[in-house]
Structures are given as C-alpha cells and as structure tokens.
Design a protein around this motif. Structure first.
Motif, PDB file in Angstrom:
ATOM      1  N   ALA A  40      -5.794   7.453  -4.964  1.00  0.00           N
ATOM      2  CA  ALA A  40      -7.186   7.061  -4.735  1.00  0.00           C
ATOM      3  C   ALA A  40      -7.273   5.708  -4.035  1.00  0.00           C
ATOM      4  O   ALA A  40      -8.116   5.508  -3.147  1.00  0.00           O
ATOM      5  N   THR A  41      -6.408   4.767  -4.413  1.00  0.00           N
ATOM      6  CA  THR A  41      -6.429   3.445  -3.787  1.00  0.00           C
ATOM      7  C   THR A  41      -5.952   3.514  -2.346  1.00  0.00           C
ATOM      8  O   THR A  41      -6.503   2.832  -1.464  1.00  0.00           O
ATOM      9  N   ALA A  42      -4.932   4.340  -2.075  1.00  0.00           N
ATOM     10  CA  ALA A  42      -4.471   4.508  -0.694  1.00  0.00           C
ATOM     11  C   ALA A  42      -5.593   5.078   0.162  1.00  0.00           C
ATOM     12  O   ALA A  42      -5.847   4.609   1.285  1.00  0.00           O
ATOM     13  N   GLY A  43      -6.298   6.084  -0.359  1.00  0.00           N
ATOM     14  CA  GLY A  43      -7.430   6.632   0.365  1.00  0.00           C
ATOM     15  C   GLY A  43      -8.537   5.613   0.534  1.00  0.00           C
ATOM     16  O   GLY A  43      -9.192   5.548   1.585  1.00  0.00           O
ATOM     17  N   ALA A  70       0.540  -2.135  -4.531  1.00  0.00           N
ATOM     18  CA  ALA A  70       1.763  -2.165  -3.729  1.00  0.00           C
ATOM     19  C   ALA A  70       2.122  -0.762  -3.246  1.00  0.00           C
ATOM     20  O   ALA A  70       2.382  -0.538  -2.055  1.00  0.00           O
ATOM     21  N   LEU A  71       2.142   0.216  -4.158  1.00  0.00           N
ATOM     22  CA  LEU A  71       2.484   1.580  -3.769  1.00  0.00           C
ATOM     23  C   LEU A  71       1.427   2.169  -2.837  1.00  0.00           C
ATOM     24  O   LEU A  71       1.751   2.882  -1.880  1.00  0.00           O
ATOM     25  N   ALA A  72       0.155   1.874  -3.105  1.00  0.00           N
ATOM     26  CA  ALA A  72      -0.925   2.416  -2.281  1.00  0.00           C
ATOM     27  C   ALA A  72      -0.878   1.848  -0.866  1.00  0.00           C
ATOM     28  O   ALA A  72      -1.147   2.565   0.110  1.00  0.00           O
ATOM     29  N   THR A  73      -0.544   0.587  -0.726  1.00  0.00           N
ATOM     30  CA  THR A  73      -0.468  -0.025   0.603  1.00  0.00           C
ATOM     31  C   THR A  73       0.607   0.653   1.442  1.00  0.00           C
ATOM     32  O   THR A  73       0.401   0.968   2.617  1.00  0.00           O
ATOM     33  N   VAL A  74       1.768   0.881   0.828  1.00  0.00           N
ATOM     34  CA  VAL A  74       2.849   1.560   1.543  1.00  0.00           C
ATOM     35  C   VAL A  74       2.455   3.004   1.851  1.00  0.00           C
ATOM     36  O   VAL A  74       2.708   3.520   2.946  1.00  0.00           O
ATOM     37  N   ALA A  75       1.800   3.677   0.883  1.00  0.00           N
ATOM     38  CA  ALA A  75       1.352   5.052   1.103  1.00  0.00           C
ATOM     39  C   ALA A  75       0.353   5.137   2.243  1.00  0.00           C
ATOM     40  O   ALA A  75       0.287   6.143   2.965  1.00  0.00           O
ATOM     41  N   ALA A  76      -0.431   4.073   2.434  1.00  0.00           N
ATOM     42  CA  ALA A  76      -1.421   4.047   3.510  1.00  0.00           C
ATOM     43  C   ALA A  76      -0.814   3.641   4.845  1.00  0.00           C
ATOM     44  O   ALA A  76      -1.535   3.503   5.838  1.00  0.00           O
ATOM     45  N   GLY A  77       0.511   3.466   4.888  1.00  0.00           N
ATOM     46  CA  GLY A  77       1.184   3.115   6.128  1.00  0.00           C
ATOM     47  C   GLY A  77       1.229   1.636   6.419  1.00  0.00           C
ATOM     48  O   GLY A  77       1.551   1.227   7.544  1.00  0.00           O
ATOM     49  N   GLY A  78       0.934   0.806   5.399  1.00  0.00           N
ATOM     50  CA  GLY A  78       0.897  -0.632   5.601  1.00  0.00           C
ATOM     51  C   GLY A  78       2.129  -1.343   5.099  1.00  0.00           C
ATOM     52  O   GLY A  78       3.092  -0.729   4.628  1.00  0.00           O
ATOM     53  N   THR A  79       2.064  -2.670   5.172  1.00  0.00           N
ATOM     54  CA  THR A  79       3.184  -3.523   4.778  1.00  0.00           C
ATOM     55  C   THR A  79       2.721  -4.525   3.740  1.00  0.00           C
ATOM     56  O   THR A  79       1.730  -5.241   3.953  1.00  0.00           O
ATOM     57  N   ILE A 160     -11.762  -0.068  -4.710  1.00  0.00           N
ATOM     58  CA  ILE A 160     -11.088   0.450  -3.515  1.00  0.00           C
ATOM     59  C   ILE A 160     -10.648   1.871  -3.843  1.00  0.00           C
ATOM     60  O   ILE A 160      -9.529   2.126  -4.303  1.00  0.00           O
ATOM     61  N   VAL A 161     -11.519   2.826  -3.630  1.00  0.00           N
ATOM     62  CA  VAL A 161     -11.280   4.211  -4.017  1.00  0.00           C
ATOM     63  C   VAL A 161     -11.684   5.114  -2.863  1.00  0.00           C
ATOM     64  O   VAL A 161     -12.749   4.942  -2.261  1.00  0.00           O
ATOM     65  N   GLY A 162     -10.820   6.076  -2.549  1.00  0.00           N
ATOM     66  CA  GLY A 162     -11.112   7.031  -1.486  1.00  0.00           C
ATOM     67  C   GLY A 162     -10.883   8.454  -1.942  1.00  0.00           C
ATOM     68  O   GLY A 162     -10.291   8.692  -3.001  1.00  0.00           O
TER      69      GLY A 162
END
Length: 491
Positions: A40-43, A70-79, A160-162
């Motif tokens: 949900a946070t990655a979205g 941390a995991l959501a940022t990486v899942a969203a393609g970020g650093t 921060i929910v998607g």
C-alpha cells in the motif's frame, strides 16, 4: 520482484499470521500486515508523484515505519539514502547535495528539533548539531504525530497509501545509498542495487541458517532483513541500546539469535554474565578480542558464537567461530573463511575482494571491478587473517569515526595548532578509546578548546579523552604524522 524483496513479501502471502517483527515496545506485526503495508505504501508513493529512479533521504530510527518505508521505496523503484542528521550541519548538507534527492523522510521530532529556534538552542546545549530538515528543497514525509516544525505540505507516512503495488523494480538500479567517509568537500557513499543487496544478505541468511521459528534480536537492518527473508522474526531492542533491557527482551521474547557489536556485547555482559538460551551470537562491525569471546562463550554455552567480517561495500566477506579465533596462534586477527562466491586476494599486502555482492560503485564515481578493503592481511589455507588497517578509521561501538572529517575543524579553533584523533584499543572489549591530541599555541590553554569541541564534533565521534601534547610525532621522508607512535605514547 527479485530475491530479497520478493522473498520477504511472499511470506505475507504464504504465512500471513506468522510474526515478522516485534518492535522495541513489544508490539507484534505479522507477515500479512507487513506485506499489506509495504504494498500500500509503495502504491501511495507512486500516487503522490514518486517516480522510478527517485531518491529519498531517510532519517527514521529502526522500527515498523522505517522498515515499511524502506521496502516500499525500493518496491516503487526508488533509492533509500541513509543519511545521519547528527553528523553536523556542514557534512549533512554536503551529503544531501551529493545525493540529489527529490524526497526526504524523517521523524517529526527531527523536524521540530532542527527547525524551531527554541528546540535548536536546546539540542545544541545538549551537544547536538542538527540541520534544519524543513529547509531542504524536496518533498517531505514525516513519521509519528505532527509537531511544530514539520514543513507545510509534508505528508504523514500513515497517509501514504495507494491502491496497488507498482511494477517490479529494476534489480540493477540503485536501491540503497550509505554514506561512509569523506570530507565536507568530497563526501563518499556506497551504492547498492537490489541484486547486490540480495546476494550479500542471502549469504548471511544461509550461513546463520535463519528460518521460521527463529527470533533474531538486533537493531541492524542488515541482520534484520536476512531474518525476514528466512521467514524468521526480527526482534528490535530499541535505540540507544540499554543493556539491561536488551537482556530482559531476549528472555521475554525467547530470542534464538542476537547480533551485537563487540563494545555493546561487553556492556550487556557487565549487566548479566548469564544470557538466555541462545542458539547463535553474531558479532560484527569491529574486531573481537579473545577475552570478550571467552566471556560470551561462558554466558551462552549452547550458542554458536560467530564473528562476521565485512564492509559497507560488501558484507559478509568471511566468517569465523569463536573456537577458530581462539585457536589461532597469531600473529594477526583470524577473520575466517569467505563464503562461496567470494574471492579474496592479497595485493601489496592489502586484502582485495571480488564477489557478487560488492557494491557496483560509489555515488558519483565510476564502476568498481574490485574492492580494495584498506585492510592489511594474508591468506592461510583459505582463511583470511588481518594484520592491520591501512585506513585511519576508528571504531567505537557501532560508529565508524573518520578523523579526517573533524581534525581540520578542531585546528580551526583559536589556540589549536595541530590536532589528531587516534584510537587506543581496549584489550577487554576490542572497542577503541577515542583520544584527541592537540598541539596548542603558546600561552593557549586546553579548557577553552574543550568548551568549543561540541560545536565541531558530533556525539557519535566525540573524543573520550582530550590531551595536550608538545608536538605531533612524525615519520618518513614526507614527515607525515605518525599515528602509531602517538598511540604508543598515549598508552
């Protein structure tokens, strides 16, 4: 999603009711809840404009919020850019500029402490030099409840929910940036991809045999993530470390594995010489002396005591049991045997590494093909032995201290002619006493200098002892400062 990230999230689908995390307050979070929040946070990040390739400055203490983001940022393609606001305002600014991030995430307390004038004055009196995070020209996310000082427009992490998880991230894109050394003029940071992280953490998980039912007690992300990848439970002790609470938590939570830096292990042993029924004690981040190993063996007689040698650029690089280290006749410190896939050679007396989990490059620098460790050593029958450190880095507890960051600032204090930070090893703990030696101008005194030190040296690097010396010992044709001679004199 490849390897580490996919493995952790798959546990949420396969064993949703198993406990993934126990936070510092004893609250339990299941794998199902963890997976749902990460997705949900990655979205939510994507829905709020976070794009693949974006970087996020990260200043949140270990806990559920930190893990999810941390995991959501990486899942969203970020650093994720791990950045310590306690290193001093100038170095923090230099590191933030190098990172070039579009986003920042911090605890609301940090925004308040660094941005409000009364709070800034208070923390400065306590010896902390915090930057004004709200002034960063980025989009802000805060964890915890809102406090004055949180910048206008900042989004609370809980909102921060998607609706869905984004596409799988590129395994070879930057996933984590960790600052290690350098000066304000040239900070240095290690860059890891999801592929390199997964390779290294997989080696840790395999050697430590972490699996469902295990409970790993540590505040270190690089040990907590292998536990989660193995389906085990990550138990957080809370920061800063409280030795008595650490032991109580191990007993109450029925911990099976504990990770400690040697200095903290000595502090915990001072509280209680008998530890609970552990199957594994993991030690890393600093040399482990024989006296400490014997104390740990006596405290946890049924546990495998394992020393892990590694660097931010590549961890792990070698493993050694307490029995192996104690049996080593010397000279040098036995680091142990490298895991499969790790090749360590000696070039000009320095240990040089080739491995799949070596970081691809430093931030803003060319690609790495080999990792020059800066450690002097040799290889005997496949086992790595360290003979010294080429670098001047000091190790105290969990902190790496780089003298070159602070010596110029100390010499800028009126009355100081020269300054050197050196470490004197403690034979009982393996930790280093940090000593600042200064050469004063004629008629200058030490007391005013000591009063100015909190303005230029953060608490994590603050010297244990400050001494005045007549002159800096020097050696060689270039008459460079002889740090070893100074250490001997200060002993």
């Amino acid at each position: 999603m490849p390897d580490l990230l996919r493995t952790v999230l798959d546990h949420g689908e396969q064993t949703p009711h198993a406990v993934a995390l126990i936070d510092a307050h004893g609250r339990q979070i299941s794998y199902g809840t963890l997976t749902q929040r990460v997705k949900a946070t990655a979205g939510g990040l994507r829905a709020n404009g976070f794009m693949p390739g974006d970087s996020l400055l990260f200043s949140i203490r270990p806990g559920l919020d930190a893990l999810v983001l941390a995991l959501a940022t990486v899942a969203a393609g970020g650093t994720i850019v791990f950045i310590d606001p306690g290193v001093g305002t100038e170095l923090f600014s230099a590191r933030a500029e190098l990172a070039g991030a579009r986003w920042s995430a911090a605890e609301s307390l940090l925004y308040a402490a660094g941005g409000l004038r009364p709070a800034r004055a208070y923390v400065r009196r306590r010896g902390l030099l915090l930057p004004d995070l709200s002034a960063l020209p980025v989009r802000h996310i805060y964890s915890g409840r809102w406090l004055p000082g949180v910048p206008r427009g900042a989004r609370p992490l809980r909102k921060i929910v998607g609706p869905s998880l984004p596409d799988e991230p590129d395994p070879d894109a930057p996933a984590v940036v960790i600052f290690t050394s350098g000066t304000t003029a040239r900070p240095r940071a290690v860059v890891h991809t999801l592929r390199s992280l997964s390779a290294g953490l997989g080696m840790l998980r395999q050697r430590c045999a972490l699996e469902p039912g295990d409970i790993v007690h540590t505040d270190q992300l690089m040990l907590g993530l292998p536990a989660l990848a193995g389906g085990a439970c990550w138990s957080l002790p809370g920061t800063p470390l409280d030795p008595a609470r650490f032991v109580d938590q191990m007993r109450q939570r029925h911990v099976t594995h504990a990770f400690l830096v040697p200095g903290d292990a000595a502090r915990v042993l001072d509280v209680t010489p008998k530890w609970p029924d552990l199957r594994g004690v993991l030690l890393g981040a600093a040399p482990v002396v024989p006296a400490l190993l014997r104390r740990i063996q006596a405290a946890a007689p049924g546990a495998e005591v394992l020393s892990i040698y590694g660097m931010t650029e590549a961890a792990p690089l070698a493993f050694a049991t307490a029995e192996e280290k104690l049996a080593h006749p010397g000279p040098g410190d036995l680091l142990g045997t490298p895991p499969d896939g790790v090749r360590i050679t000696v070039v000009d007396d320095e240990l040089v590494v080739q491995a799949p989990h070596v970081c691809p490059h430093y931030l803003g620098e060319p690609s790495l093909t080999k990792l020059h460790t800066g450690d002097l050593g040799r290889i005997d029958d496949g086992r790595v032995i360290m003979l010294g450190r080429r670098k001047d880095m000091l190790i105290r507890g969990e902190h790496n201290i780089y003298p070159g960051l602070y010596e110029p600032m100390v010499t800028a204090i009126p009355g100081v002619r020269e300054a050197l930070l050196v470490g004197i090893p403690d034979e009982q703990t393996g930790d280093e006493e940090v000593v600042l030696a200064v050469v004063l101008e004629p008629d200058a005194s030490l007391s005013p200098v000591k009063r100015r030190l909190p303005e230029v040296i953060p608490p994590s690097a603050f010297p244990d002892r400050v001494v005045a010396i007549a002159e800096v010992p020097r050696s060689g044709r270039s008459r460079k400062p002889d740090r070893e001679a100074l250490r001997c004199a200060l002993r």
